[in-house]
Design a protein around this motif. Sequence first.
Motif, PDB file in Angstrom:
ATOM      1  N   GLU A 226      29.747  46.049  12.271  1.00  0.00           N
ATOM      2  CA  GLU A 226      29.434  46.902  10.969  1.00  0.00           C
ATOM      3  C   GLU A 226      29.362  46.110  10.035  1.00  0.00           C
ATOM      4  N   ASP A 227      29.852  44.830   9.749  1.00  0.00           N
ATOM      5  CA  ASP A 227      29.768  43.887   8.571  1.00  0.00           C
ATOM      6  C   ASP A 227      28.602  42.991   8.614  1.00  0.00           C
ATOM      7  N   ARG A 229      25.033  41.576   7.733  1.00  0.00           N
ATOM      8  CA  ARG A 229      24.130  41.598   6.522  1.00  0.00           C
ATOM      9  C   ARG A 229      22.704  42.340   6.854  1.00  0.00           C
ATOM     10  N   LEU A 230      22.212  42.698   5.538  1.00  0.00           N
ATOM     11  CA  LEU A 230      20.646  43.293   5.750  1.00  0.00           C
ATOM     12  C   LEU A 230      20.110  42.065   6.346  1.00  0.00           C
ATOM     13  N   LEU A 274      18.551  44.867  10.848  1.00  0.00           N
ATOM     14  CA  LEU A 274      19.322  45.896  10.035  1.00  0.00           C
ATOM     15  C   LEU A 274      18.353  46.090   8.851  1.00  0.00           C
ATOM     16  N   LYS A 276      19.881  48.924   6.427  1.00  0.00           N
ATOM     17  CA  LYS A 276      20.923  49.297   5.531  1.00  0.00           C
ATOM     18  C   LYS A 276      22.084  48.696   6.087  1.00  0.00           C
ATOM     19  N   ILE A 277      23.103  48.681   5.176  1.00  0.00           N
ATOM     20  CA  ILE A 277      24.614  48.290   5.611  1.00  0.00           C
ATOM     21  C   ILE A 277      25.178  49.260   6.433  1.00  0.00           C
ATOM     22  N   ASP A 279      28.268  51.230   8.642  1.00  0.00           N
ATOM     23  CA  ASP A 279      29.846  51.909   8.463  1.00  0.00           C
ATOM     24  C   ASP A 279      30.214  52.425   9.584  1.00  0.00           C
TER      25      ASP A 279
END
Length: 629
Positions: A226-227, A229-230, A274, A276-277, A279
């Motif tokens: 989940e962390d 990067r773009l 990815l 978007k970030i 969560d």
Amino acid sequence: MVMKQSTSVMKVMASDADDPTYGSSARIVYSVLDGERFFTVDRQTGVIRTAVADLDRETQDRYELVVKATDMAGQMGGLSGSTTVTIVITDVNDNPPRFPQKMYQFSVSEGAAVGTPIGRVIATDADMGENTDMSYLIKDEEGGELFRVSTDGDTQEAVITIKKPLDFENKHTHNVVVEAVNKHVDPRFVDLGSFRDQTIVRVSVSDVDEPPIFIPLTGTIMEVQEDARLGALVGIVTAKDPDMDNVPVRFSIDRSTDQEQIFNIDPVTGAITLGKILDRETAGWHNITVTAVEADNQSMASQTAVSIRILDVNDNPPELATPYEASICEDAKPGQLIHTISVVDRDEPQSGHRFYFTLAPEASNNRHFTLWDIKDNTAGIRTQRSGFNRQEQNVYLLPILVVDSGPPALSSTGTLTIHVCGCDTDGAIQSCNATAYVMSAALSPGALIALLVCILILIVLVLLILTLKRHRKGQRMSEDEEDMRDNVIKYNDEGGGEQDTQAYDMSALRSLYDFPEVKSSDSGPDLRSVPQWIQNRVVGDGGPADFSVFKGYIRKKVEQADADLTVPPYDSFQTYAFEGSSSPALSLSSIRTLSTTSEQDFSYLSDWGPRFRQLAGYYAPAQAEEEGS
């Protein structure tokens, strides 16, 4: 029907009217006149038997047999009679099924759907009735994997259908072995031969332009932190053109399944990255649909489902499960457990949660309560002393520090609110309010009841007074509204002058403004506030004019209006115009000021003196000229 020789078929019997006790007249013997090749008859009993063992219903299923009966035991001179016996051969299942052809050939497109019929074949059986019922089977393993055969109950045909999708590029032709088997087998004729037959069905597969095929054929599951990067790589989807041309494939994401555009895909390589970030606490899974199309034919498209699992990282601190509150009795004993707290954490580590509890640094000098970490992700709060007094302090705030196991380890501080309460002898809480405690301690139950009754009576009296005041105010307002009036008098008919009493009644005007008379002042007139031309006309040779009467009259009316506070202030505007008898324009009004015949009383003008009439007489002609008369 195949049977053994000398098998009994039936028995015939003839009768003779002669006396059986007299000689041989009634002695009857039997013989076959026609059909003796296949059947015989017993001379004495009339029993008909088969003469051969190879009767075949499929060759001849009916025989006509002529049997003769003769008396006198068949001797010369005996009398005879004959009859025809019909013998029907019944069927037995003594014939196996047979395919008319040893090979059948069919063609089908590789794009045909599962369950599509390819063709029909049939096997024949010389038997009849249920002995012709048969079933069909596919004998070879390859054919059984790709094709299915079933029996049409009405026509006894074998219907061959597609069991799995066909692939021209994999194999062009399939040879399927189909076998027909009798359902009802007679054990007596098993030794005559096999009751089954086989044929080959050759299926030719034709090529069609097919859409791309994803590998694997089913959905794909990917994982990403989940962390991340773009632009981080999530995974790669693979698809190819199944045709022999092997046309390049282009990829895209169906945005109806990814409206927020969280993921992107490379149209050539199929790499998902990815956009978007992420969560995980907001969405732990994302399900998107990827479309693959042929580069030169956009109509050839296929889709696959891609499920993306978001892997958790420790980015949320633990928190107390609820805004905890606890209560203790004033007589609580040291070491008494007063509350148990638990923690929630939005993260989901793979190894599970592990929380550690301690008092916050600002509560390190606390001498009232202790914290006990139970080691099962909960903690207990115990009293450290006895003798709590809610008059001195009725609420304690205990800050608690909670730390998770990380990595990295995160922490948060929550506050436990502890209320000091009064309890009964059994430890049941009665009241936690210090003010209520003081009042209850100072007043007996009877005094408290009396106080409540007094408060209730006071409230009733206040409401009654407010109601009476509102009622009186309504009456006063209604009286004032009755006294308030607007009087509009419109007079636009010249009529016949003062003598015309039918046109206008002057008494109504006078009664409306019936003010008390004001005596004229002794002081001389003041003409400094009027124009010079008026001064010249008014004064003339008669000396200075007297305007004090006007001032006194107006002042008096103002004082009366200001002094009377019971009525609304009235605004009245009155105009007095006198043209005088010497005016060349004559009168512009139907009211003649010097009329002796009018019923209108002009006594209120008597104190203004002849100079006012002289002033009005000089002013009126000038006004009339300005109006164009």
